[in-house]
Design a protein around this motif. Structure first.
Motif, PDB file in Angstrom:
ATOM      1  N   SER A  16       7.622  22.301   3.593  1.00  0.00           N
ATOM      2  CA  SER A  16       7.650  21.722   4.954  1.00  0.00           C
ATOM      3  C   SER A  16       7.448  20.216   5.005  1.00  0.00           C
ATOM      4  CB  SER A  16       6.584  22.396   5.842  1.00  0.00           C
ATOM      5  OG  SER A  16       6.788  23.785   5.874  1.00  0.00           O
ATOM      6  N   GLY A  17       7.451  19.534   3.908  1.00  0.00           N
ATOM      7  CA  GLY A  17       7.268  18.087   3.917  1.00  0.00           C
ATOM      8  C   GLY A  17       5.970  17.651   4.545  1.00  0.00           C
ATOM      9  N   LEU A  18       4.890  18.376   4.268  1.00  0.00           N
ATOM     10  CA  LEU A  18       3.613  18.086   4.912  1.00  0.00           C
ATOM     11  C   LEU A  18       3.120  16.681   4.602  1.00  0.00           C
ATOM     12  CD1 LEU A  18       1.700  21.452   4.327  1.00  0.00           C
ATOM     13  CD2 LEU A  18       2.481  20.546   6.508  1.00  0.00           C
ATOM     14  N   LEU A  19       3.165  16.311   3.326  1.00  0.00           N
ATOM     15  CA  LEU A  19       2.581  15.032   2.916  1.00  0.00           C
ATOM     16  C   LEU A  19       3.386  13.858   3.440  1.00  0.00           C
ATOM     17  CD1 LEU A  19       0.120  14.173   1.313  1.00  0.00           C
ATOM     18  CD2 LEU A  19       1.552  13.995  -0.714  1.00  0.00           C
ATOM     19  N   SER A  20       4.709  13.960   3.397  1.00  0.00           N
ATOM     20  CA  SER A  20       5.546  12.839   3.834  1.00  0.00           C
ATOM     21  C   SER A  20       5.526  12.660   5.346  1.00  0.00           C
ATOM     22  CB  SER A  20       6.987  13.058   3.350  1.00  0.00           C
ATOM     23  OG  SER A  20       7.509  14.272   3.881  1.00  0.00           O
ATOM     24  N   ALA A  21       5.362  13.744   6.088  1.00  0.00           N
ATOM     25  CA  ALA A  21       5.403  13.654   7.552  1.00  0.00           C
ATOM     26  C   ALA A  21       4.063  13.259   8.161  1.00  0.00           C
ATOM     27  CB  ALA A  21       5.850  14.991   8.134  1.00  0.00           C
ATOM     28  N   ALA A  22       2.976  13.405   7.407  1.00  0.00           N
ATOM     29  CA  ALA A  22       1.650  13.124   7.969  1.00  0.00           C
ATOM     30  C   ALA A  22       1.407  11.620   8.057  1.00  0.00           C
ATOM     31  CB  ALA A  22       0.572  13.776   7.107  1.00  0.00           C
ATOM     32  N   PRO A  23       0.779  11.144   9.135  1.00  0.00           N
ATOM     33  CA  PRO A  23       0.438   9.715   9.237  1.00  0.00           C
ATOM     34  C   PRO A  23      -0.739   9.384   8.331  1.00  0.00           C
ATOM     35  CG  PRO A  23      -0.429  10.901  11.121  1.00  0.00           C
ATOM     36  CD  PRO A  23       0.371  11.897  10.335  1.00  0.00           C
ATOM     37  N   TRP A  24      -0.855   8.098   8.002  1.00  0.00           N
ATOM     38  CA  TRP A  24      -1.978   7.690   7.167  1.00  0.00           C
ATOM     39  C   TRP A  24      -3.297   7.811   7.922  1.00  0.00           C
ATOM     40  CZ3 TRP A  24      -2.220   7.141   2.134  1.00  0.00           C
ATOM     41  CH2 TRP A  24      -1.052   6.905   1.408  1.00  0.00           C
ATOM     42  N   ILE A  25      -3.313   7.331   9.135  1.00  0.00           N
ATOM     43  CA  ILE A  25      -4.541   7.374   9.936  1.00  0.00           C
ATOM     44  C   ILE A  25      -4.193   7.881  11.327  1.00  0.00           C
ATOM     45  CG2 ILE A  25      -6.396   6.021  10.998  1.00  0.00           C
ATOM     46  CD1 ILE A  25      -6.280   4.112   8.678  1.00  0.00           C
ATOM     47  N   ARG A  26      -4.964   8.843  11.790  1.00  0.00           N
ATOM     48  CA  ARG A  26      -4.795   9.357  13.157  1.00  0.00           C
ATOM     49  C   ARG A  26      -6.173   9.672  13.716  1.00  0.00           C
ATOM     50  NH1 ARG A  26      -4.222  13.801  16.413  1.00  0.00           N
ATOM     51  NH2 ARG A  26      -2.541  13.674  17.975  1.00  0.00           N
ATOM     52  N   VAL A  27      -6.565   8.944  14.727  1.00  0.00           N
ATOM     53  CA  VAL A  27      -7.884   9.120  15.326  1.00  0.00           C
ATOM     54  C   VAL A  27      -7.761  10.067  16.518  1.00  0.00           C
ATOM     55  CG1 VAL A  27      -9.862   7.983  16.408  1.00  0.00           C
ATOM     56  CG2 VAL A  27      -8.558   6.808  14.613  1.00  0.00           C
ATOM     57  N   PRO A  28      -8.385  11.231  16.459  1.00  0.00           N
ATOM     58  CA  PRO A  28      -8.317  12.150  17.609  1.00  0.00           C
ATOM     59  C   PRO A  28      -9.093  11.606  18.790  1.00  0.00           C
ATOM     60  CG  PRO A  28      -9.851  12.987  15.958  1.00  0.00           C
ATOM     61  CD  PRO A  28      -9.197  11.783  15.351  1.00  0.00           C
ATOM     62  N   TYR A  29      -8.673  11.958  19.975  1.00  0.00           N
ATOM     63  CA  TYR A  29      -9.352  11.502  21.177  1.00  0.00           C
ATOM     64  C   TYR A  29      -9.370  12.642  22.191  1.00  0.00           C
ATOM     65  CZ  TYR A  29      -4.453  10.797  22.516  1.00  0.00           C
ATOM     66  OH  TYR A  29      -3.111  10.981  22.753  1.00  0.00           O
ATOM     67  N   PRO A  30     -10.297  12.620  23.116  1.00  0.00           N
ATOM     68  CA  PRO A  30     -10.435  13.730  24.064  1.00  0.00           C
ATOM     69  C   PRO A  30      -9.206  13.901  24.949  1.00  0.00           C
ATOM     70  CG  PRO A  30     -12.427  12.392  24.015  1.00  0.00           C
ATOM     71  CD  PRO A  30     -11.385  11.651  23.228  1.00  0.00           C
ATOM     72  N   PHE A  31      -8.879  15.161  25.202  1.00  0.00           N
ATOM     73  CA  PHE A  31      -7.784  15.546  26.094  1.00  0.00           C
ATOM     74  C   PHE A  31      -6.462  14.895  25.692  1.00  0.00           C
ATOM     75  CE2 PHE A  31     -11.708  15.591  28.733  1.00  0.00           C
ATOM     76  CZ  PHE A  31     -11.843  16.975  28.807  1.00  0.00           C
ATOM     77  N   GLN A  32      -6.177  14.973  24.387  1.00  0.00           N
ATOM     78  CA  GLN A  32      -4.949  14.357  23.886  1.00  0.00           C
ATOM     79  C   GLN A  32      -3.700  15.104  24.351  1.00  0.00           C
ATOM     80  OE1 GLN A  32      -4.684  14.805  19.557  1.00  0.00           O
ATOM     81  NE2 GLN A  32      -6.330  16.313  19.654  1.00  0.00           N
ATOM     82  N   TRP A  33      -3.842  16.344  24.824  1.00  0.00           N
ATOM     83  CA  TRP A  33      -2.685  17.084  25.327  1.00  0.00           C
ATOM     84  C   TRP A  33      -2.541  16.971  26.839  1.00  0.00           C
ATOM     85  CZ3 TRP A  33      -0.485  17.857  20.978  1.00  0.00           C
ATOM     86  CH2 TRP A  33      -1.210  18.227  19.851  1.00  0.00           C
ATOM     87  N   GLY A  34      -3.407  16.189  27.465  1.00  0.00           N
ATOM     88  CA  GLY A  34      -3.384  16.073  28.914  1.00  0.00           C
ATOM     89  C   GLY A  34      -4.617  16.716  29.526  1.00  0.00           C
ATOM     90  N   GLY A  35      -4.691  16.686  30.841  1.00  0.00           N
ATOM     91  CA  GLY A  35      -5.829  17.278  31.528  1.00  0.00           C
ATOM     92  C   GLY A  35      -5.835  18.790  31.398  1.00  0.00           C
ATOM     93  N   PRO A  36      -7.002  19.406  31.194  1.00  0.00           N
ATOM     94  CA  PRO A  36      -7.065  20.870  31.047  1.00  0.00           C
ATOM     95  C   PRO A  36      -6.729  21.581  32.348  1.00  0.00           C
ATOM     96  CG  PRO A  36      -9.268  19.955  31.179  1.00  0.00           C
ATOM     97  CD  PRO A  36      -8.323  18.782  31.111  1.00  0.00           C
ATOM     98  N   THR A  37      -6.157  22.752  32.227  1.00  0.00           N
ATOM     99  CA  THR A  37      -5.892  23.609  33.377  1.00  0.00           C
ATOM    100  C   THR A  37      -6.781  24.839  33.276  1.00  0.00           C
ATOM    101  OG1 THR A  37      -4.088  24.759  32.225  1.00  0.00           O
ATOM    102  CG2 THR A  37      -3.509  22.816  33.532  1.00  0.00           C
ATOM    103  N   PHE A  38      -7.092  25.428  34.417  1.00  0.00           N
ATOM    104  CA  PHE A  38      -8.046  26.529  34.446  1.00  0.00           C
ATOM    105  C   PHE A  38      -7.411  27.744  35.105  1.00  0.00           C
ATOM    106  CE2 PHE A  38     -10.383  22.539  34.532  1.00  0.00           C
ATOM    107  CZ  PHE A  38     -11.291  22.716  33.492  1.00  0.00           C
ATOM    108  N   ASP A  39      -7.461  28.856  34.397  1.00  0.00           N
ATOM    109  CA  ASP A  39      -6.965  30.128  34.905  1.00  0.00           C
ATOM    110  C   ASP A  39      -8.042  31.187  34.648  1.00  0.00           C
ATOM    111  OD1 ASP A  39      -4.549  31.903  35.801  1.00  0.00           O
ATOM    112  OD2 ASP A  39      -5.317  32.876  33.973  1.00  0.00           O
ATOM    113  N   ALA A  40      -8.365  31.960  35.672  1.00  0.00           N
ATOM    114  CA  ALA A  40      -9.468  32.914  35.562  1.00  0.00           C
ATOM    115  C   ALA A  40      -9.227  33.931  34.449  1.00  0.00           C
ATOM    116  CB  ALA A  40      -9.677  33.631  36.898  1.00  0.00           C
ATOM    117  N   GLY A  41      -7.999  34.431  34.334  1.00  0.00           N
ATOM    118  CA  GLY A  41      -7.693  35.414  33.301  1.00  0.00           C
ATOM    119  C   GLY A  41      -7.883  34.850  31.907  1.00  0.00           C
ATOM    120  N   ASP A  42      -7.396  33.630  31.697  1.00  0.00           N
ATOM    121  CA  ASP A  42      -7.572  32.983  30.387  1.00  0.00           C
ATOM    122  C   ASP A  42      -9.043  32.724  30.089  1.00  0.00           C
ATOM    123  OD1 ASP A  42      -4.840  32.971  30.082  1.00  0.00           O
ATOM    124  OD2 ASP A  42      -4.590  30.921  30.817  1.00  0.00           O
ATOM    125  N   ILE A  43      -9.806  32.357  31.103  1.00  0.00           N
ATOM    126  CA  ILE A  43     -11.217  32.052  30.901  1.00  0.00           C
ATOM    127  C   ILE A  43     -11.988  33.296  30.484  1.00  0.00           C
ATOM    128  CG2 ILE A  43     -13.336  31.385  32.105  1.00  0.00           C
ATOM    129  CD1 ILE A  43     -11.626  29.430  33.744  1.00  0.00           C
TER     130      ILE A  43
END
Length: 399
Positions: free
Chosen positions: A128-155
């Motif tokens: 899968s080309g894991l090593l070549s596709a990965a960035p050298w540095i990537r700093v994670p940050y909160p809510f990187q996928w956007g604001g959370p959504t809330f559903d009672a069934g999922d909760i």
């Protein structure tokens, strides 16, 4: 991902509440050595599908890894004495390194070029080309996928998953304390650990990992394999994990390790956790038919019930509980698919109700061995093990 984040955020509050507010302490105070045996045993044994079945997907590298880690950790120390002990401490690192190099040689030599896709996924180190596709540095940050959504069934479904994580983490923590030469965990300490588990789930939800937190079964098994029970080792390892988590290339390099090599380690590490659970039988009266029934029935149901739920889901595409409420169906499926959770419910109920008025019940269950550890300050060793983490640097006796 946003829905998972939202569900994990609420579910983490559930874990923190039952942990920091002492609800899990109330439950754990009622546990006896007999009731502990099934969940701790099945915390390791219930993961059998991640052992040899995964190893056999690439037997030419999985089997050598298994033989090597067993030889380095179990046989070599007795053959080489003092020098062998050093090798045993690093049996996992040596085994992974040697077999990983062997897998790289097979990959470069073209041994898997004309093999089926499943074989190449399991055996190749350059998939899968894991090593070549990965960035050298990537700093994670909160809510990187956007604001959370809330559903009672999922909760509700995620809260059930977090409850399963609490049960399995408790089994792992108890196994780790056993291999760390610690005293039986006071209920207050175990409950506090569950609260911190909720904080870990909260951080995981905030940073969008897609999964919650649980105690590492592999690390508990590693305590038994290396026979090093120092908390300082865990602290240093956590520091390395935090540092290397931002180095994408390093993470991709580790991800390129073929899964059968890791499955070979699981065969040994999960076995140690399983044996830690069986070790608590020394506190129980095995001549009692009450003990035999509770032990055998809870272990059997802990394996049989999840097998039924998983097979039903695989064949029918849905669980055996299929009411009009999807959230309730998901809760039942999650809870009853966990061997450790099913076993602790059966063992806990039977231990508190079976032959309750009989005079020997408490002694048969081994409760008298743990009585002085129910409260933190009733034994000075509890303070030594659970209040002074920076001064604790204990090792198992030498071979």
């Amino acid at each position: 991902m946003r829905a998972i984040q939202g569900a994990l955020l609420i579910a983490s509050i559930f874990q923190m509440v039952i942990g920091f507010f002492g609800f899990w302490r109330i439950f754990s105070r009622l546990l006896s050595p007999l009731a502990i045996v099934p969940p701790v045993t099945l915390t390791g044994l219930g993961l059998y599908a991640h052992g040899f079945p995964q190893l056999a997907k690439c037997i030419e590298i999985g089997l050598p890894a298994l033989f090597l880690v067993v030889f380095l950790s179990q046989f070599l120390p007795h053959m080489m004495k003092s020098k062998g002990i050093i090798l045993a401490r690093f049996a996992v690192l040596f085994s992974v390194a040697v077999v990983w190099v062997f897998a790289e040689i097979l990959t470069v030599a073209g041994a898997y070029d004309n093999k089926p896709p499943n074989t190449q996924i399991s055996c190749r180190t350059d998939r899968s080309g894991l090593l070549s596709a990965a960035p050298w540095i990537r700093v994670p940050y909160p809510f990187q996928w956007g604001g959370p959504t809330f559903d009672a069934g999922d909760i509700f479904a995620m809260m059930a998953a977090c409850f399963v994580a609490v049960v399995e983490s408790s089994g792992t923590i108890i196994a780790a304390s056993r291999y760390g030469s610690a005293t039986p965990i006071p209920p207050s300490v175990l409950s506090r650990g569950i609260g911190w588990l909720g904080i870990g789930t909260l951080l995981a939800a905030g940073f969008g990992t897609g999964s919650g937190s649980t105690a590492s079964v592999e690390n508990a098994g590693l305590l038994g394999l290396t026979r090093v029970g120092s908390r300082r080792v865990v602290q240093i390892s956590a520091g390395f994990m935090l540092f290397f988590s931002v180095l994408g290339k390093f993470g991709a390099l580790l991800a390129s390790i073929p899964l059968p090599i890791m499955a070979a380690l699981y065969c040994v590490l999960f076995a140690y956790v399983c044996s830690a659970g069986l070790g608590f039988l020394q506190f129980c009266n095995l001549n009692s038919f009450r003990t035999k029934f509770i032990l055998g029935f809870s272990l059997f149901m802990g394996l049989s019930v999840p097998q039924y739920f998983n097979e039903y889901l695989l064949i029918s595409g849905r669980g055996p509980v299929h009411t009009g409420a999807t959230w309730f169906n998901n809760i039942m499926q999650v809870i009853f698919s966990s061997p450790a959770t099913v076993s602790i419910m059966v063992a806990f109920f039977l231990d508190l109700t079976h032959s309750l008025r009989h005079s020997s019940t408490r002694r048969d269950s081994g409760r008298h061995w743990w009585r002085k550890f129910r409260n933190f300050d009733q034994d000075v060793r509890s303070e030594e093990f659970y209040s002074l983490p920076y001064n604790l640097n204990r090792f198992f006796p030498s071979f």
